[in-house]
Scaffold this motif. Sequence first.
Motif, PDB file in Angstrom:
ATOM      1  N   UNK A  37      14.893  18.330  74.564  1.00  0.00           N
ATOM      2  CA  UNK A  37      13.791  19.224  74.319  1.00  0.00           C
ATOM      3  C   UNK A  37      12.553  18.381  74.051  1.00  0.00           C
ATOM      4  N   UNK A  38      11.396  19.002  74.128  1.00  0.00           N
ATOM      5  CA  UNK A  38      10.184  18.284  73.795  1.00  0.00           C
ATOM      6  C   UNK A  38       9.204  19.217  73.111  1.00  0.00           C
ATOM      7  N   UNK A  39       8.333  18.627  72.331  1.00  0.00           N
ATOM      8  CA  UNK A  39       7.315  19.388  71.637  1.00  0.00           C
ATOM      9  C   UNK A  39       5.992  18.652  71.737  1.00  0.00           C
ATOM     10  N   UNK A  43       2.042  22.952  70.454  1.00  0.00           N
ATOM     11  CA  UNK A  43       2.865  23.828  71.276  1.00  0.00           C
ATOM     12  C   UNK A  43       4.262  23.986  70.688  1.00  0.00           C
ATOM     13  N   UNK A  44       4.956  24.998  71.174  1.00  0.00           N
ATOM     14  CA  UNK A  44       6.333  25.239  70.764  1.00  0.00           C
ATOM     15  C   UNK A  44       7.267  24.218  71.408  1.00  0.00           C
ATOM     16  N   UNK A  45       8.355  23.955  70.737  1.00  0.00           N
ATOM     17  CA  UNK A  45       9.361  23.093  71.318  1.00  0.00           C
ATOM     18  C   UNK A  45       9.969  23.787  72.538  1.00  0.00           C
ATOM     19  N   UNK A  46      10.120  23.043  73.616  1.00  0.00           N
ATOM     20  CA  UNK A  46      10.600  23.627  74.850  1.00  0.00           C
ATOM     21  C   UNK A  46      11.762  22.836  75.431  1.00  0.00           C
ATOM     22  N   UNK A  47      12.566  23.543  76.152  1.00  0.00           N
ATOM     23  CA  UNK A  47      13.699  22.945  76.839  1.00  0.00           C
ATOM     24  C   UNK A  47      13.223  22.069  77.986  1.00  0.00           C
ATOM     25  N   UNK A  88       0.433  15.879  80.687  1.00  0.00           N
ATOM     26  CA  UNK A  88       1.038  17.036  80.048  1.00  0.00           C
ATOM     27  C   UNK A  88       2.492  16.819  79.648  1.00  0.00           C
ATOM     28  N   UNK A  89       3.081  15.703  80.056  1.00  0.00           N
ATOM     29  CA  UNK A  89       4.417  15.349  79.599  1.00  0.00           C
ATOM     30  C   UNK A  89       4.406  14.721  78.208  1.00  0.00           C
ATOM     31  N   UNK A  90       3.234  14.429  77.707  1.00  0.00           N
ATOM     32  CA  UNK A  90       3.116  13.839  76.384  1.00  0.00           C
ATOM     33  C   UNK A  90       3.722  14.766  75.333  1.00  0.00           C
ATOM     34  N   UNK A  91       4.663  14.244  74.582  1.00  0.00           N
ATOM     35  CA  UNK A  91       5.355  15.048  73.587  1.00  0.00           C
ATOM     36  C   UNK A  91       6.334  14.175  72.825  1.00  0.00           C
ATOM     37  N   UNK A  92       6.841  14.724  71.749  1.00  0.00           N
ATOM     38  CA  UNK A  92       7.998  14.139  71.093  1.00  0.00           C
ATOM     39  C   UNK A  92       9.233  14.714  71.766  1.00  0.00           C
ATOM     40  N   UNK A  93      10.080  13.851  72.248  1.00  0.00           N
ATOM     41  CA  UNK A  93      11.289  14.266  72.944  1.00  0.00           C
ATOM     42  C   UNK A  93      12.478  14.170  72.000  1.00  0.00           C
TER      43      UNK A  93
END
Length: 119
Positions: A37-39, A43-47, A88-93
């Motif tokens: 998952x990533x957040x 934004x909300x955490x997403x699958x 847009x892939x930037x996130x905590x995974x």
Amino acid sequence: QVQLVESGGGLVQPGGSLRLSCAASGIIFSINYMGWYRQAPGKQREFVAVITGGGSTNYADSVKGRFTISRDNVKNTVHLQMNSLKPEDTAVYYCNAAVITERGTRQVWGQGTLVTVSS
């Protein structure tokens, strides 16, 4: 007692690649599935992706064709190969797994690894 440890995050330029890994440790009989998952900020955490113990995979539409999830059952490890990365892939995974122990099925989350896609 079961832990998931992610690695491989970091800073990468748009269009670049990263490979995330998640290793499960502890006394584990088997793993039903492992996934990601990533957040992103605000934004909300997403699958993102998942792979079952039988090898079936599923991906979010936003990453399909760019990301590939794989597993190593012997090492209780899952990988996420991320290609053609976009800002847009930037996130905590976060790694997520359903593991089977002597106590039954348990869902476990990793601490997360930060992926930053920026020039």
